[in-house]
Design an enzyme around this catalytic site. Structure first.
Site, short mmCIF file in Angstrom:
data_model
loop_
_atom_site.label_atom_id
_atom_site.label_comp_id
_atom_site.label_asym_id
_atom_site.label_seq_id
_atom_site.Cartn_x
_atom_site.Cartn_y
_atom_site.Cartn_z
N ALA A 66 0.87 -1.18 0.00
CA ALA A 66 0.00 0.00 0.00
C ALA A 66 0.90 1.22 0.00
O ALA A 66 2.05 1.16 0.47
CB ALA A 66 -0.86 0.00 1.26
N GLY A 112 0.81 -5.15 0.73
CA GLY A 112 -0.31 -5.16 -0.21
C GLY A 112 0.07 -5.68 -1.59
O GLY A 112 -0.79 -6.17 -2.33
N GLU A 115 -0.18 -9.27 -1.30
CA GLU A 115 -1.61 -9.57 -1.14
C GLU A 115 -2.34 -9.53 -2.48
O GLU A 115 -3.22 -10.35 -2.75
CB GLU A 115 -2.22 -8.60 -0.12
CG GLU A 115 -1.63 -8.86 1.27
CD GLU A 115 -2.10 -7.88 2.34
OE1 GLU A 115 -1.70 -6.70 2.27
OE2 GLU A 115 -2.85 -8.30 3.24
N GLU A 135 3.82 -5.71 7.35
CA GLU A 135 2.91 -4.71 7.94
C GLU A 135 3.12 -4.47 9.44
O GLU A 135 2.96 -3.35 9.90
CB GLU A 135 1.44 -5.11 7.69
CG GLU A 135 0.95 -4.81 6.27
CD GLU A 135 1.05 -5.98 5.31
OE1 GLU A 135 1.89 -6.88 5.55
OE2 GLU A 135 0.29 -6.00 4.32
N1 CO8 Z 1 4.60 3.29 -0.33
C1 CO8 Z 1 5.02 4.50 -0.77
N2 CO8 Z 1 6.25 4.69 -1.31
C2 CO8 Z 1 7.09 3.64 -1.37
C3 CO8 Z 1 6.70 2.35 -0.91
C4 CO8 Z 1 5.39 2.19 -0.38
N3 CO8 Z 1 4.92 1.00 0.04
N4 CO8 Z 1 7.74 1.50 -1.09
C5 CO8 Z 1 8.73 2.23 -1.64
N5 CO8 Z 1 8.33 3.51 -1.83
C6 CO8 Z 1 9.12 4.63 -2.37
C7 CO8 Z 1 10.20 5.09 -1.42
O1 CO8 Z 1 9.67 5.97 -0.46
C8 CO8 Z 1 11.17 5.73 -2.36
O2 CO8 Z 1 10.67 7.02 -2.70
P1 CO8 Z 1 11.70 8.25 -2.87
O3 CO8 Z 1 12.60 7.85 -3.99
O4 CO8 Z 1 10.80 9.39 -3.19
O5 CO8 Z 1 12.41 8.36 -1.56
C9 CO8 Z 1 11.07 4.87 -3.61
O6 CO8 Z 1 9.83 4.16 -3.52
C10 CO8 Z 1 12.18 3.83 -3.70
O7 CO8 Z 1 12.17 3.08 -2.50
P2 CO8 Z 1 13.48 2.87 -1.60
O8 CO8 Z 1 14.42 4.01 -1.74
O9 CO8 Z 1 13.03 2.49 -0.24
O10 CO8 Z 1 14.12 1.60 -2.35
P3 CO8 Z 1 15.07 0.51 -1.73
O11 CO8 Z 1 15.62 -0.28 -2.87
O12 CO8 Z 1 16.04 1.09 -0.77
O13 CO8 Z 1 14.11 -0.47 -0.86
C11 CO8 Z 1 12.11 -1.70 -0.48
C12 CO8 Z 1 13.12 -1.20 -1.52
C13 CO8 Z 1 12.77 -2.74 0.40
C14 CO8 Z 1 10.97 -2.37 -1.24
C15 CO8 Z 1 11.60 -0.52 0.37
O14 CO8 Z 1 11.18 0.52 -0.51
C16 CO8 Z 1 10.46 -0.85 1.28
O15 CO8 Z 1 10.67 -1.48 2.33
N6 CO8 Z 1 9.22 -0.42 0.94
C17 CO8 Z 1 8.09 -0.56 1.79
C18 CO8 Z 1 7.61 -2.01 1.85
C19 CO8 Z 1 6.45 -2.13 2.83
O16 CO8 Z 1 6.61 -1.94 4.02
N7 CO8 Z 1 5.27 -2.50 2.30
C20 CO8 Z 1 4.09 -2.65 3.09
C21 CO8 Z 1 3.29 -1.39 3.07
S1 CO8 Z 1 1.88 -1.46 4.13
C22 CO8 Z 1 0.80 -2.39 3.28
O17 CO8 Z 1 1.05 -2.84 2.19
C23 CO8 Z 1 -0.52 -2.60 3.95
C24 CO8 Z 1 -1.50 -3.35 3.05
C25 CO8 Z 1 -2.87 -3.33 3.64
C26 CO8 Z 1 -3.47 -1.94 3.58
C27 CO8 Z 1 -4.89 -1.93 3.99
C28 CO8 Z 1 -5.54 -0.55 3.83
C29 CO8 Z 1 -4.93 0.58 4.61
#
Ligand code: CO8
Length: 261
Positions: A66, A112, A115, A135
């Site tokens: 998400a 997500g 998912e 999450e």
């Molecule tokens: N949301 C928004 N932006 C994101 C997300 C995300 N999930 N993941 C990555 N980005 C963005 C980063 O902020 C970054 O943006 P910017 O360049 O502007 O700083 C860009 O994408 C690149 O990401 P990274 O610099 O972090 O890239 P890395 O190679 O260092 O890391 C990862 C890659 C490991 C994938 C890392 O980006 C990460 O951990 N992302 C988040 C993963 C995560 O925690 N996902 C779960 C999110 S919560 C969820 O999915 C809940 C689902 C249920 C929701 C129900 C309704 C509310």
């Protein structure tokens, strides 16, 4: 209909949705979820298309979850539940489609994103892909069915391990656990997903649609009820033109020509 956050292409029997927000690693915001729902709805009555492939733009991510900035701005539990319901609605629609849905996991499928993949019928991944349900590290539980679908696919122990640790696991490990069906080199992923889709498309359309429905609905029933349901579908299919064609084609040693009725 034009989309801003996804690419939606139909080429004869195969449709492809590409989640297209590579700068945010294809994270799902509300607008993207809305567009996914609209694209899926367009397929529901399309009898030409036999398979839908869902993938992510760029080389790094399928979908990184998400959109965390959107989650961060949620102001009420009602708003949170509504955001949760929005993708659930898309996932239920995917489950009801007559087409087979194939997640082509080209990179990170986290939260997500995993998912969304779990809501598809078949998951094929590149060797570099990683999946996980991180999450709890954000203070949430998986809100789009991830814990529960992993539990159904791989068991309670695996669901608790993945959800409670939030660990990211490589595609090979996910395949060992029964969460991914096939792994291929990254360069071959989309081609292999198309080949899989074409394999499905060779089979009888009503039979594949009802087989998918049997497995999805049957998973929610007792074995006895599911077998009664299977019995009804089997009888229904026995009197279709396609079953006459499929069996005649076998006996006449020729390829079947399906009509979908
Ligand atoms: N949301 C928004 N932006 C994101 C997300 C995300 N999930 N993941 C990555 N980005 C963005 C980063 O902020 C970054 O943006 P910017 O360049 O502007 O700083 C860009 O994408 C690149 O990401 P990274 O610099 O972090 O890239 P890395 O190679 O260092 O890391 C990862 C890659 C490991 C994938 C890392 O980006 C990460 O951990 N992302 C988040 C993963 C995560 O925690 N996902 C779960 C999110 S919560 C969820 O999915 C809940 C689902 C249920 C929701 C129900 C309704 C509310």
């Amino acid at each position: 209909m034009s989309f801003e956050n996804i690419l939606f292409e139909i080429n004869e029997q195969i449709a492809v949705i590409t989640v297209n927000r590579p700068k945010a690693l294809n994270a799902l915001n509300s607008a993207t979820i809305r567009e996914l729902g609209q694209a899926v709805e367009q397929l529901a009555n399309n009898t030409q298309v036999r398979a839908l492939i869902i993938t992510g733009a760029g080389e790094k991510a399928f979908v990184a979850g998400a959109d965390i900035s959107e989650v961060n701005s949620i102001e009420s539990s009602l708003q949170g539940s509504q955001m949760s319901e929005a993708l659930h609605d898309v996932l239920w629609k995917l489950g009801e489609l007559p087409q087979v849905t194939i997640a082509a996991i080209n990179g990170f499928a986290l939260g997500g994103g995993f998912e969304l993949a779990l809501g598809c019928d078949i998951r094929i991944a590149s060797e570099q892909a990683q999946v996980g349900l991180p999450e709890v590290g954000l203070g949430l539980v998986p809100g789009w069915g991830g814990a529960l679908r992993v539990q159904r696919l791989a068991g309670t122990g695996v669901a608790k391990y993945l959800v409670l640790t939030g660990e990211r696991i490589p595609a090979s490990e996910a395949q060992r656990l029964g969460l991914i069906e096939k792994i291929v080199p990254a360069a071959e992923l989309l081609d292999q997903a198309h080949q899989l889709a074409a394999k499905v498309a060779k089979n009888a359309p009503l039979a594949t649609a009802l087989a998918k429905r049997l497995i999805n609905r049957g998973a929610e029933m007792s074995l006895r009820d599911a077998i009664a349901y299977e019995n009804g579908l089997f009888g229904q299919l026995c009197v279709t033109e396609d079953v006459k064609e499929g069996t005649s084609a076998f006996l006449e040693k020729r390829a079947a020509k399906w009509q979908g009725k």
